[in-house]
Write an enzyme that holds these catalytic residues in place. Structure first.
Site, PDB file in Angstrom:
ATOM      1  N   LYS A 176       0.848  -1.199   0.000  1.00  0.00           N
ATOM      2  CA  LYS A 176       0.000   0.000   0.000  1.00  0.00           C
ATOM      3  C   LYS A 176       0.881   1.245   0.000  1.00  0.00           C
ATOM      4  O   LYS A 176       1.917   1.277   0.673  1.00  0.00           O
ATOM      5  CB  LYS A 176      -0.905  -0.033   1.246  1.00  0.00           C
ATOM      6  CG  LYS A 176      -1.981   1.040   1.286  1.00  0.00           C
ATOM      7  CD  LYS A 176      -2.897   0.868   2.515  1.00  0.00           C
ATOM      8  CE  LYS A 176      -4.004   1.914   2.553  1.00  0.00           C
ATOM      9  NZ  LYS A 176      -4.902   1.770   3.729  1.00  0.00           N
ATOM     10  N   SER A 192      -9.966   2.054   2.571  1.00  0.00           N
ATOM     11  CA  SER A 192      -8.996   2.769   1.768  1.00  0.00           C
ATOM     12  C   SER A 192      -7.993   1.865   1.058  1.00  0.00           C
ATOM     13  O   SER A 192      -7.378   2.286   0.081  1.00  0.00           O
ATOM     14  CB  SER A 192      -8.220   3.757   2.644  1.00  0.00           C
ATOM     15  OG  SER A 192      -7.431   3.070   3.606  1.00  0.00           O
ATOM     16  N   SER A 238     -10.376  -0.298   6.811  1.00  0.00           N
ATOM     17  CA  SER A 238      -9.765  -0.219   5.487  1.00  0.00           C
ATOM     18  C   SER A 238      -9.084  -1.473   4.981  1.00  0.00           C
ATOM     19  O   SER A 238      -8.663  -1.511   3.827  1.00  0.00           O
ATOM     20  CB  SER A 238      -8.757   0.927   5.443  1.00  0.00           C
ATOM     21  OG  SER A 238      -9.447   2.132   5.298  1.00  0.00           O
TER      22      SER A 238
HETATM   23  N1  GLN Z   1     -13.398   4.467   5.835  1.00  0.00           N
HETATM   24  C1  GLN Z   1     -12.811   4.855   7.097  1.00  0.00           C
HETATM   25  C2  GLN Z   1     -12.369   6.293   7.034  1.00  0.00           C
HETATM   26  O1  GLN Z   1     -12.515   6.890   6.018  1.00  0.00           O
HETATM   27  C3  GLN Z   1     -11.711   3.931   7.467  1.00  0.00           C
HETATM   28  C4  GLN Z   1     -10.426   4.267   6.887  1.00  0.00           C
HETATM   29  C5  GLN Z   1      -9.327   3.371   7.293  1.00  0.00           C
HETATM   30  O2  GLN Z   1      -9.544   2.343   7.929  1.00  0.00           O
HETATM   31  N2  GLN Z   1      -8.124   3.805   6.980  1.00  0.00           N
HETATM   32  O3  GLN Z   1     -11.893   6.842   7.991  1.00  0.00           O
END
Ligand code: GLN
Length: 494
Positions: free
Chosen positions: A77, A157, A181
């Site tokens: 990532k 994400s 995410s």
């Molecule tokens: N969708 C969540 C957010 O936007 C989780 C993001 C994540 O786990 N990095 O904060």
């Protein structure tokens, strides 16, 4: 079977048996990546690094010194700092940033012989649930719904990681999970992903979003592969004071396949209004599968669940606003071009306005607001107190003998890209409804592909475990995986 269809476990065994070389595995994946531009999963390609690492891995294997991940091609990532390789966290503000250092986790993986194919797409600074906040444009889910040709989100994400693993562009990928995410994109693409206990993996060299919630984890096609990869990623790191000084068990060896007598909790508060009938049915099927495997099923209550999303969306932006203060146009990446007479304040303002996308700016503003002198107690401190209550809910059920908790992973299957473009941001935040509690409580959680909806799209269930018991959790997950028998694959259109 093509080399890109192997699991990590099978590739490891084939490498050790001399049936395949790391160089061959690597070339097969580099070719697959070249043909998959339409998925926009890999955003920085590192074929030279990969070939060099594969050569070194083959030499180690020949010498009989091959750790589990030796010669295994993976994707990373974009949130991980990789020495000399672009690491942008999906943001314009880190354009041109080439870290001088390697994150602890990538270093550990490389030390165990893993091969990096490149960096993977993601929502900007890991804020998002659809990969659409990325500066590179969204990654695309390899799955399509029924007869529709519309492109779907791979989730976020860690959307690029999920798309790459599902499309067989790498054998495993690194993801991170602050509120879901890893688990949500895994569920959207029919793969597995585990967020370990907070502190299991070092955060050093991982671009910080919300430091008290962020954890890295593996995204793979099987639970066994997650167990193998997680072991190589875990361990105490003196450079991260929140990483735990605990021994790292051989997670793979803990996959006994026998969960008789284990107690699985089904939390009533996760039965949400408006939840699609298919998700509800899947949850019931998963419950039945674990019962058939010999587990005892118990209804439980986690009463503070309803406060989890608002709590998360105070704490995460608060920490983000503080973490992102370092992007000032001086120390990292992008700096706006300035006009005559501009001073340092204009430089900060212009750089941050240009460098951060809308969602990141929204979070910085929300975070700054909830931390401001007049609102700190009303929002931030209150959210911290509620967080303690959410954690206590879990402690109570674990003390009552619950070994793991089964819930849906997401409130829907993958949705169309662009579908949320005009929606209230809160609609997007609802994606995290089943996952954020786990981060707030610091627990391990894993998503397991369990079924398909009427349109043929994958759906996943989540298992939540006791702290530091990822091995036992993955043992239950593997039973679910085996009984669900999810073998479907996206048909190749890219
Ligand atoms: N969708 C969540 C957010 O936007 C989780 C993001 C994540 O786990 N990095 O904060």
């Amino acid at each position: 079977m093509s080399l890109t269809d192997l699991t990590i476990a099978a590739a490891r065994d084939a490498l050790r048996a001399g049936e395949v070389t790391a160089a061959e595995l690597t070339e097969a994946h580099l070719t697959a990546i070249e043909g998959a531009g339409a998925l926009n999963a890999f955003v920085h390609h590192t074929p030279d690094v990969a070939r060099e690492q594969a050569r070194a891995a083959d030499a180690r294997i020949k010498a009989g010194d091959a750790p589990d991940m030796c010669g295994i091609p993976i994707g990373v990532k974009d949130l991980f700092c990789t020495k000399g390789v672009a690491s942008q966290a999906g943001s314009r503000i880190l354009e041109g940033f080439l870290p001088e250092y390697e994150s602890t986790i990538t270093e550990q993986l490389f030390t165990s012989g893993a091969v990096m194919l490149g960096k993977l797409n993601m929502d900007e600074f890991a804020m998002g649930s659809s990969n659409e906040t990325s500066v590179y444009g969204n990654a695309v889910n390899p799955w399509k719904a029924g007869n529709s040709d519309a492109n779907l989100t791979p989730g976020g994400s860690s959307g690029g990681s999920a798309a790459a693993v599902a499309a067989r562009l790498c054998l495993g990928a690194l993801g991170t999970d602050t509120g879901g995410s890893i688990r949500q994109p895994a569920a959207f693409t029919g793969i597995t992903g585990i967020k370990p206990t907070y502190g299991r993996c070092s955060r050093w060299g991982v671009v910080a979003f919300a430091s008290s919630l962020d954890q890295a984890g593996p995204m793979t096609r099987t639970v066994r592969d997650s167990a193998i990869m997680l072991r190589a990623m875990s361990g105490h790191d003196p450079r991260d004071s929140t990483s735990a000084d605990l021994p790292v068990p051989d997670f793979e060896a803990m996959l006994t396949g026998d969960i008789r007598g284990k107690v699985i909790g089904i939390p009533r508060e996760y039965r949400m209004d408006g939840m699609p009938a298919e998700i509800e049915a899947l949850w019931q099927q998963g419950t039945d599968m674990l019962r058939d495997a010999g587990a005892e099923i118990r209804d439980i209550s986690l009463p503070h669940t309803k406060y989890a999303l608002p709590t998360y969306y105070v704490i995460a932006p608060a920490e983000a606003s503080s973490n992102l203060a370092r992007y000032d146009g001086v120390r990292f990446g992008h700096r706006a071009s300035l006009s005559q007479g501009d001073g340092i304040t204009e430089m900060y303002e212009k750089t941050r306005a240009e460098g951060f996308g809308d969602e990141v700016q929204r979070r910085v503003m929300v975070g700054t607001y909830v931390l401001s002198a007049g609102f700190y107690d009303a929002y931030y401190n209150r959210a911290r107190r509620v967080r303690t209550l959410i954690k206590r809910d879990f402690e109570t059920v674990f003390a009552d003998g619950i070994d793991a908790i089964l819930t849906p992973a997401t409130p829907s299957s993958a949705f169309e890209l662009g579908a949320m473009a005009d929606a209230d941001p809160i609609q997007m935040y609802l994606n995290d409804v089943f996952t954020v509690t786990v981060n707030l409580a610091g627990l391990p959680g894993i998503a397991v592909p369990t079924g398909q909806d009427a349109k043929g799209l994958p759906m996943g269930l989540q298992l939540i475990g006791r702290p530091w018991e990822e091995g036992a959790l993955m043992d239950v997950a593997q039973c679910l995986e085996a009984r669900a028998g999810f073998v479907a694959q996206p048909s190749k259109w890219w």
